[in-house]
Design an enzyme around this catalytic site. Structure first.
Site, PDB file in Angstrom:
ATOM      1  N   GLY A  46       0.692  -1.279   0.012  1.00  0.00           N
ATOM      2  CA  GLY A  46      -0.097  -0.057   0.152  1.00  0.00           C
ATOM      3  C   GLY A  46       0.735   1.103   0.005  1.00  0.00           C
ATOM      4  O   GLY A  46       0.505   2.161  -0.708  1.00  0.00           O
ATOM      5  N   ASP A  69      10.955  -6.677   1.971  1.00  0.00           N
ATOM      6  CA  ASP A  69       9.876  -7.494   2.850  1.00  0.00           C
ATOM      7  C   ASP A  69      10.202  -8.817   2.687  1.00  0.00           C
ATOM      8  O   ASP A  69      10.124  -9.255   1.469  1.00  0.00           O
ATOM      9  CB  ASP A  69       8.462  -7.003   2.545  1.00  0.00           C
ATOM     10  CG  ASP A  69       7.429  -7.070   3.624  1.00  0.00           C
ATOM     11  OD1 ASP A  69       7.384  -8.570   4.083  1.00  0.00           O
ATOM     12  OD2 ASP A  69       7.086  -6.478   4.166  1.00  0.00           O
ATOM     13  N   ASP A 124       6.803   0.551   8.085  1.00  0.00           N
ATOM     14  CA  ASP A 124       5.608   0.399   8.738  1.00  0.00           C
ATOM     15  C   ASP A 124       5.462  -1.201   9.150  1.00  0.00           C
ATOM     16  O   ASP A 124       4.618  -2.073   8.573  1.00  0.00           O
ATOM     17  CB  ASP A 124       4.468   0.481   7.400  1.00  0.00           C
ATOM     18  CG  ASP A 124       3.090   0.169   8.075  1.00  0.00           C
ATOM     19  OD1 ASP A 124       2.718   0.339   9.347  1.00  0.00           O
ATOM     20  OD2 ASP A 124       2.318  -0.252   7.345  1.00  0.00           O
ATOM     21  N   LYS A 171       4.336   0.500  16.884  1.00  0.00           N
ATOM     22  CA  LYS A 171       3.454  -0.273  17.521  1.00  0.00           C
ATOM     23  C   LYS A 171       3.328   0.279  19.090  1.00  0.00           C
ATOM     24  O   LYS A 171       4.741   0.286  19.698  1.00  0.00           O
ATOM     25  CB  LYS A 171       3.955  -1.822  17.550  1.00  0.00           C
ATOM     26  CG  LYS A 171       3.363  -2.634  16.316  1.00  0.00           C
ATOM     27  CD  LYS A 171       2.380  -3.554  16.759  1.00  0.00           C
ATOM     28  CE  LYS A 171       1.719  -4.014  15.338  1.00  0.00           C
ATOM     29  NZ  LYS A 171       0.333  -3.567  15.462  1.00  0.00           N
TER      30      LYS A 171
HETATM   31  C1  LIG Z   1       1.659  -3.772   8.430  1.00  0.00           C
HETATM   32  S1  LIG Z   1       2.521  -4.411   7.197  1.00  0.00           S
HETATM   33  C2  LIG Z   1       3.000  -3.279   6.223  1.00  0.00           C
HETATM   34  C3  LIG Z   1       1.816  -3.049   5.211  1.00  0.00           C
HETATM   35  C4  LIG Z   1       2.478  -2.196   4.300  1.00  0.00           C
HETATM   36  N1  LIG Z   1       2.924  -0.579   4.679  1.00  0.00           N
HETATM   37  C5  LIG Z   1       1.397  -1.781   3.023  1.00  0.00           C
HETATM   38  O1  LIG Z   1       1.062  -0.676   3.017  1.00  0.00           O
HETATM   39  O2  LIG Z   1       0.911  -2.585   2.645  1.00  0.00           O
HETATM   40  C6  LIG Z   1       4.119  -5.012   7.985  1.00  0.00           C
HETATM   41  C7  LIG Z   1       4.910  -5.888   7.078  1.00  0.00           C
HETATM   42  O3  LIG Z   1       6.307  -5.934   7.871  1.00  0.00           O
HETATM   43  C8  LIG Z   1       7.034  -7.024   7.239  1.00  0.00           C
HETATM   44  N2  LIG Z   1       8.143  -7.331   8.342  1.00  0.00           N
HETATM   45  C9  LIG Z   1       8.174  -7.996   9.262  1.00  0.00           C
HETATM   46  N3  LIG Z   1       9.379  -8.298   9.959  1.00  0.00           N
HETATM   47  C10 LIG Z   1      10.242  -7.792   9.077  1.00  0.00           C
HETATM   48  C11 LIG Z   1      11.837  -7.522   8.636  1.00  0.00           C
HETATM   49  N4  LIG Z   1      12.408  -8.165   9.690  1.00  0.00           N
HETATM   50  N5  LIG Z   1      12.128  -6.954   7.728  1.00  0.00           N
HETATM   51  C12 LIG Z   1      11.356  -6.490   6.638  1.00  0.00           C
HETATM   52  N6  LIG Z   1       9.889  -6.775   6.805  1.00  0.00           N
HETATM   53  C13 LIG Z   1       9.391  -7.238   7.811  1.00  0.00           C
HETATM   54  C14 LIG Z   1       5.885  -8.317   7.388  1.00  0.00           C
HETATM   55  O4  LIG Z   1       6.357  -9.218   6.469  1.00  0.00           O
HETATM   56  C15 LIG Z   1       4.765  -7.500   6.959  1.00  0.00           C
HETATM   57  O5  LIG Z   1       4.673  -7.396   5.384  1.00  0.00           O
END
Ligand SMILES: C[S@@+](CC[C@H](N)C(=O)[O-])C[C@H]1O[C@@H](n2cnc3c(N)ncnc32)[C@H](O)[C@@H]1O
Length: 348
Positions: free
Chosen positions: A221, A237, A274, A304
């Site tokens: 997004g 990601d 995010d 968070k």
């Molecule tokens: C809330 S979602 C993000 C939504 C995104 N901003 C959007 O607009 O679609 C959180 C994301 O953080 C990613 N994430 C979690 N740990 C991570 C890491 N160590 N490195 C990179 N991304 C990570 C997850 O895979 C997930 O896709």
């Protein structure tokens, strides 16, 4: 009708964060500020010992993180819960406000407490009746956006609250600060609204940036918004980005974790993150990539809020990211749930 001489406002936060908003108000207005719940955890009346413009000035000078919206209360009126009764009193209150609405662009914003007693009160009907009175009796021009004045109405079972104010004095010109964006066809994720709202709340113009790093980008997004604004985007990601984005010529995607990638120094002028991670873990991962953000570059980061220790969480993240990143503003956005958003800049 009781006309208020005291400095009385209705304050609104995201649900569950009103205590934090009240704590901020105590800090800005002193311990004498008084509160009364309208919707527990979310909407409350606050009374300040300072006069109205001074109260507004103090709040705007140091914009609170958790107070999303405020509206002054000019008058209150007990009512019997019927539509006609409400319209009758609103008309009376407008007569008392008199000249101030004449030929003005006025937005009518009406909210009500939850519960059975008010279930049959239709707010759209209230709005259209009041707009008709404004136009026909007061020669005002009812508008929904870009108003000169906002007429705020709040209904509880027992009382009707009435206030007129300039939009800039309400912290947000949306009713209750509930900013709405239209969902687009094929929109990749609702998370996009968070970045759209951050852009407005922090007065950013995302199209002014050239190259962004999006950490925790999936499903995409935020990335899609940055691409729409004309930026080159590097998305990171371990999860997959939406297939519709992958073909975009301005996008580079690393399907990896944030600590598995590295970039050239000063490669980006915007860093967004995010990630749904604990705040300290997130800060550590962002720190690891800060060398890639140009001096003077901008960062927009979702934090968070675990266990509701909100102020401590902000202090910890800000200190974890210092001195490279300096906090410009922290705000719990309407589209944030158990989180808030930081706007920071990299030291020059
Ligand atoms: C809330 S979602 C993000 C939504 C995104 N901003 C959007 O607009 O679609 C959180 C994301 O953080 C990613 N994430 C979690 N740990 C991570 C890491 N160590 N490195 C990179 N991304 C990570 C997850 O895979 C997930 O896709």
């Amino acid at each position: 009708m009781t006309v208020m001489n005291d400095s009385i406002f209705i304050g609104t936060s995201n649900r569950g964060f009103a205590q934090q908003a009240q704590e901020e108000l105590r800090r800005l207005l002193g311990q004498s500020v008084k509160f009364e719940w309208l919707a527990p955890g979310e909407v409350f009346v606050f009374t300040s010992e300072f006069e109205r413009s001074d109260t507004i000035g103090r709040i705007l000078a140091q914009e609170p993180v958790f107070l999303r919206h405020m509206q002054p209360v000019d008058a209150t009126q007990p009512w019997n819960g019927t539509f006609d009764h409400a319209i009758h009193y609103i008309h009376e209150m407008l007569v008392a406000a008199g000249a101030s609405v004449k030929q003005m662009n006025v937005a009518v914003q009406a909210r009500k407490a939850e519960g059975e007693a008010l279930a049959s009160l239709s707010l759209p009907s209230v709005r259209s009746s009041v707009e008709e009175i404004l136009a026909t009796v007061f020669e005002a021009n009812p508008v929904s956006r870009d108003a000169d004045l906002i007429l705020s109405l709040y209904f509880t079972e027992a009382k009707l609250y009435f206030g007129l104010s300039r939009p800039q004095d309400n912290l947000s010109d949306w009713s209750g600060g509930a900013i709405r964006f239209r969902k687009e066809e094929g929109q990749v994720s609702r998370a996009k609204f968070k970045l759209l709202e951050a852009e407005q709340a922090f007065g950013l113009d995302l199209s002014q940036y050239r190259s962004a790093l999006d950490i925790g980008a999936a499903p995409g997004g935020w990335t899609s918004l940055l691409l729409e604004r004309g930026l080159r985007v590097t998305a990171v990601d371990p999860a997959k980005l939406d297939a519709t984005l992958l073909r975009h010529p301005q996008l580079t995607f690393f399907q990896k974790k944030a600590d598995e990638v590295s970039f050239a120094a000063n490669a980006f002028d915007l860093l967004v993150c995010d990630m749904s991670w604990s705040h300290r873990q997130m800060a550590k991962l962002v720190r690891g990539l800060l060398g890639a953000l140009q001096p003077g570059g901008t960062a927009v980061i979702t934090v968070k809020l675990m266990h509701k220790k909100a102020f401590q969480t902000i202090r910890e993240v800000v200190s974890d990211l210092a001195p490279e990143l300096e906090l410009q503003q922290a705000k719990q956005l309407f589209h944030n749930r158990e989180e808030l958003t930081l706007f920071l800049m990299k030291q020059v």
